[in-house]
Design an enzyme around this catalytic site. Structure first.
Site, PDB file in Angstrom:
ATOM      1  N   ASN A   1     -23.591   8.447  13.063  1.00 57.92           N
ATOM      2  CA  ASN A   1     -23.696   7.335  12.384  1.00 57.92           C
ATOM      3  C   ASN A   1     -25.055   6.366  12.729  1.00 57.92           C
ATOM      4  OD1 ASN A   1     -21.738   7.859  10.716  1.00 57.92           O
ATOM      5  ND2 ASN A   1     -20.424   6.379  11.655  1.00 57.92           N
TER       6      ASN A   1
ATOM      7  N   CYS B   1     -18.491   1.391   7.867  1.00 58.89           N
ATOM      8  CA  CYS B   1     -18.881   2.155   9.291  1.00 58.89           C
ATOM      9  C   CYS B   1     -20.217   1.778   9.748  1.00 58.89           C
ATOM     10  CB  CYS B   1     -18.841   3.713   8.799  1.00 58.89           C
ATOM     11  SG  CYS B   1     -17.203   4.110   8.352  1.00 58.89           S
TER      12      CYS B   1
ATOM     13  N   LYS C   1       0.742  -1.243  -0.058  1.00 55.97           N
ATOM     14  CA  LYS C   1       0.075  -0.019  -0.042  1.00 55.97           C
ATOM     15  C   LYS C   1       0.973   1.104  -0.074  1.00 55.97           C
ATOM     16  CE  LYS C   1      -3.787  -0.342   2.555  1.00 55.97           C
ATOM     17  NZ  LYS C   1      -4.384  -0.192   3.946  1.00 55.97           N
TER      18      LYS C   1
ATOM     19  N   ARG D   1     -16.943  -4.250   1.929  1.00 57.16           N
ATOM     20  CA  ARG D   1     -17.205  -4.606   3.496  1.00 57.16           C
ATOM     21  C   ARG D   1     -18.505  -4.431   3.698  1.00 57.16           C
ATOM     22  NH1 ARG D   1     -13.224  -0.581   6.326  1.00 57.16           N
ATOM     23  NH2 ARG D   1     -14.017   0.745   4.535  1.00 57.16           N
TER      24      ARG D   1
ATOM     25  N   LYS E   1     -22.182   0.475  -1.834  1.00 58.09           N
ATOM     26  CA  LYS E   1     -22.702   1.912  -2.292  1.00 58.09           C
ATOM     27  C   LYS E   1     -22.090   2.299  -3.615  1.00 58.09           C
ATOM     28  CE  LYS E   1     -20.902   5.764  -0.416  1.00 58.09           C
ATOM     29  NZ  LYS E   1     -20.910   6.840   0.763  1.00 58.09           N
TER      30      LYS E   1
ATOM     31  N   LEU F   1     -16.233  11.447   6.774  1.00 59.77           N
ATOM     32  CA  LEU F   1     -16.147  11.438   5.297  1.00 59.77           C
ATOM     33  C   LEU F   1     -17.025  10.235   4.898  1.00 59.77           C
ATOM     34  CD1 LEU F   1     -14.173   8.816   4.129  1.00 59.77           C
ATOM     35  CD2 LEU F   1     -12.529  10.695   4.865  1.00 59.77           C
TER      36      LEU F   1
ATOM     37  N   THR G   1     -12.885   6.120  14.583  1.00 57.63           N
ATOM     38  CA  THR G   1     -14.150   5.942  15.460  1.00 57.63           C
ATOM     39  C   THR G   1     -13.990   5.184  16.571  1.00 57.63           C
ATOM     40  OG1 THR G   1     -15.371   6.234  13.310  1.00 57.63           O
ATOM     41  CG2 THR G   1     -16.740   5.443  15.191  1.00 57.63           C
TER      42      THR G   1
HETATM   43  C1  UDX Z   1     -21.075   6.811   6.584  1.00 59.98           C
HETATM   44  C2  UDX Z   1     -21.365   7.963   7.141  1.00 59.98           C
HETATM   45  O1  UDX Z   1     -22.122   8.692   5.943  1.00 59.98           O
HETATM   46  C3  UDX Z   1     -20.075   8.991   7.282  1.00 59.98           C
HETATM   47  O2  UDX Z   1     -20.600  10.100   7.741  1.00 59.98           O
HETATM   48  C4  UDX Z   1     -18.993   8.387   8.033  1.00 59.98           C
HETATM   49  O3  UDX Z   1     -18.231   9.060   8.295  1.00 59.98           O
HETATM   50  C5  UDX Z   1     -18.809   6.739   7.824  1.00 59.98           C
HETATM   51  O4  UDX Z   1     -20.138   6.177   7.388  1.00 59.98           O
HETATM   52  P1  UDX Z   1     -20.475   5.827   4.247  1.00 59.98           P
HETATM   53  O5  UDX Z   1     -20.072   4.377   5.035  1.00 59.98           O
HETATM   54  O6  UDX Z   1     -19.191   5.999   3.132  1.00 59.98           O
HETATM   55  O7  UDX Z   1     -20.378   6.823   5.137  1.00 59.98           O
HETATM   56  O8  UDX Z   1     -21.597   5.417   3.637  1.00 59.98           O
HETATM   57  P2  UDX Z   1     -23.209   6.202   3.447  1.00 59.98           P
HETATM   58  O9  UDX Z   1     -23.254   7.338   2.173  1.00 59.98           O
HETATM   59  O10 UDX Z   1     -23.560   6.757   4.914  1.00 59.98           O
HETATM   60  O11 UDX Z   1     -23.942   5.020   3.112  1.00 59.98           O
HETATM   61  C6  UDX Z   1     -23.958   3.824   3.868  1.00 59.98           C
HETATM   62  C7  UDX Z   1     -24.816   2.675   3.368  1.00 59.98           C
HETATM   63  O12 UDX Z   1     -26.377   3.130   3.825  1.00 59.98           O
HETATM   64  C8  UDX Z   1     -24.757   2.383   1.873  1.00 59.98           C
HETATM   65  O13 UDX Z   1     -24.978   1.042   1.927  1.00 59.98           O
HETATM   66  C9  UDX Z   1     -25.813   3.049   1.318  1.00 59.98           C
HETATM   67  O14 UDX Z   1     -26.289   2.331   0.141  1.00 59.98           O
HETATM   68  C10 UDX Z   1     -27.001   2.964   2.304  1.00 59.98           C
HETATM   69  N1  UDX Z   1     -27.964   4.017   2.183  1.00 59.98           N
HETATM   70  C11 UDX Z   1     -27.631   5.443   2.516  1.00 59.98           C
HETATM   71  C12 UDX Z   1     -29.561   3.585   1.990  1.00 59.98           C
HETATM   72  O15 UDX Z   1     -29.793   2.335   2.067  1.00 59.98           O
HETATM   73  N2  UDX Z   1     -30.353   4.659   2.059  1.00 59.98           N
HETATM   74  C13 UDX Z   1     -29.904   5.757   1.955  1.00 59.98           C
HETATM   75  O16 UDX Z   1     -31.059   6.545   2.026  1.00 59.98           O
HETATM   76  C14 UDX Z   1     -28.769   6.277   2.336  1.00 59.98           C
END
Ligand code: UDX
Length: 434
Positions: free
Chosen positions: A211, A263, A35, A331, A324, A149, A121
């Site tokens: 979260n 997360c 990495k 993960r 997403k 983020l 976290t």
């Molecule tokens: C999340 C938090 O948003 C971020 O602030 C934190 O620091 C880390 O965790 P992330 O894990 O990148 O970020 O993903 P996020 O965009 O929050 O989406 C999380 C999951 O929720 C995804 O699987 C997404 O598909 C799902 N999701 C999101 C839904 O099912 N419906 C929604 O309306 C929004």
């Protein structure tokens, strides 16, 4: 300012590159040699839009370097700890061994007046414990500055976050820590980003409660999807309607396959585990949030089995594997879970994700991976859209139907116009939609 960043995963690599982008002199440290070699060459070891550009700029400018040698943190004024806090095997608590190792490894290289800044976290109480350790072993101090983020938007979220939170100790140490962090983030602060200075416990809780709130919002709408499925209502229209209320808001009310990733799932479990340790029932509802979320995966698998009738040997096209869109992260991916469950039930799963085929193949080598939607759907008895990549929105039902053996589709992320697909002869099912 000279800055070190310990841990160069999703969080640390982005943070290091963005600190160099802000004009600082940055060294990133990680134990993973391959990495570090990728990053040192200015290449991103994972898919994240915008990261390759800031990495390459930082490395080319000479302001950004990467190493496996912790001793190279010596001389930096601020040391960010950005290592992972995975779920402990056999329990839901956060595993703090990497955070402890990072802070322990820094201690011999700290100088008077340095600041260690936790970004990982962690369970509430961690910063107070590590702050005592840092102060007792060096003239340095410690602050907790959680990261919010989102993958896919990580660079923008780091350079212009919704807010900065500084958890600092009381007294002069806190004032010094605040002044140093203000210097680190001088650019975004001058642009008007809000910043809140709190005690350690509050800063730690801000992250996990944010979260937990987001996870609860998603599970709330998915619970409504279950009700909609039983009553013939449409959860998308329901979300639009309640979302117009500014107190509720439309964001994070997309019903579907639910949340996954590195997360939200682990953070809500670790938060609950911490509340249990504190002897509090306050977060018991998060077990339901988790349960609603996991039920959606099972529901999609059951729906697929019902539509297929005979599953053994049936070719099933899985579109989307990442947790997403705009990410190659699998993960705790709901999409990958569903793909694996269908494979275990006897289906021949052929999967396509625009970015996550390689990461998925590492953890689920038994699936067949292809490089296009066309290859995935060819001769398939059922297609499932499991991640809301933009390119899936524009799929032409007629062309897809001609390639498939049976016109059957499950849209688990509300990206397809089901009525249109039905007009083209599809048995088309969504989640929470009639
Ligand atoms: C999340 C938090 O948003 C971020 O602030 C934190 O620091 C880390 O965790 P992330 O894990 O990148 O970020 O993903 P996020 O965009 O929050 O989406 C999380 C999951 O929720 C995804 O699987 C997404 O598909 C799902 N999701 C999101 C839904 O099912 N419906 C929604 O309306 C929004």
């Amino acid at each position: 300012m000279r800055i070190s960043v310990i841990g160069c995963g999703y969080l640390g690599a982005v943070h290091a590159a963005c600190m160099a982008e802000l004009g600082h002199d940055v060294v990133g440290v990680d134990v993973d040699e391959s990495k570090v070699a990728e990053l040192a060459a200015g290449r991103a070891p994972f898919f994240e839009p915008g990261l390759p550009e800031v990495l390459a700029r930082g490395v080319a400018s000479g302001r950004l370097r990467f190493t496996t040698d912790m001793a190279e943190t010596a001389g930096a004024r601020v040391h960010f700890v950005a290592v992972g806090t995975p779920q402990t095997a056999g329990s839901h608590a956060a595993d703090l061994r990497y955070v402890d190792a990072a802070v322990g490894g820094l201690l011999p290289h700290l100088s008077d007046g340095d600041l260690v800044v936790g970004k990982s976290t962690v369970p509430v109480g961690t910063a107070a414990r590590l702050g005592d350790l840092v102060r007792a072993s060096s003239g340095a101090d410690l602050a907790w500055n959680p990261e919010f983020l989102r993958e896919g938007f990580a660079v923008a979220d780091t350079l212009s976050p919704d807010r900065f939170v500084y958890g600092v100790p009381g007294g002069e140490g806190g004032e010094r820590a605040t002044a140093l962090l203000d210097e680190v983030y001088a650019g975004p602060l001058a642009a008007g980003m809000p910043r809140l200075v709190t005690d350690y416990a509050t800063a730690e809780l801000v992250k996990v409660s944010a979260n937990a709130f987001l996870a609860t919002k998603i599970s709330f709408i998915n619970a409504m999807a279950e009700i909609a499925e039983a009553t013939g209502a449409d959860v998308t229209q329901l979300a639009d309607a309640i979302g117009h209320d500014a107190r509720i808001g439309r964001r994070f009310l997309n019903a579907g396959l639910g949340f996954g990733g590195g997360c939200l799932p682990k953070d809500i479990r670790a938060f609950q585990a911490r509340a249990d340790e504190l002897g509090l029932e306050s977060l018991a509802f998060l077990a339901d949030v988790d349960a609603v979320n996991m039920r959606r995966r099972r529901y999609v698998v059951d729906l697929a089995l019902e539509m297929l009738g005979e599953v053994v040997g049936a070719k099933v096209a899985v579109l989307g594997l990442a947790f997403k869109p705009d990410s190659d992260d699998v993960r705790d991916s709901p999409a990958l879970d569903v793909a694996r469950a269908l494979q275990e039930a006897g289906a021949h799963v052929v999967a396509y994700d625009p970015e996550a085929n390689a990461t998925a193949a590492l953890v689920a080598p038994g699936l067949e991976y292809v490089d296009s939607v066309d290859e995935a759907i060819q001769g398939a008895a059922l297609a499932l859209v499991l991640t809301e990549w933009r390119q899936f929105r524009g799929l032409d039902p007629e062309a897809v139907g001609r390639s498939m053996a049976h016109r059957r589709v499950i849209d688990a992320r509300t990206v397809l116009d089901l009525a249109l697909w039905r007009d083209h002869g599809f048995e088309a099912r969504g989640l929470g939609r009639p």
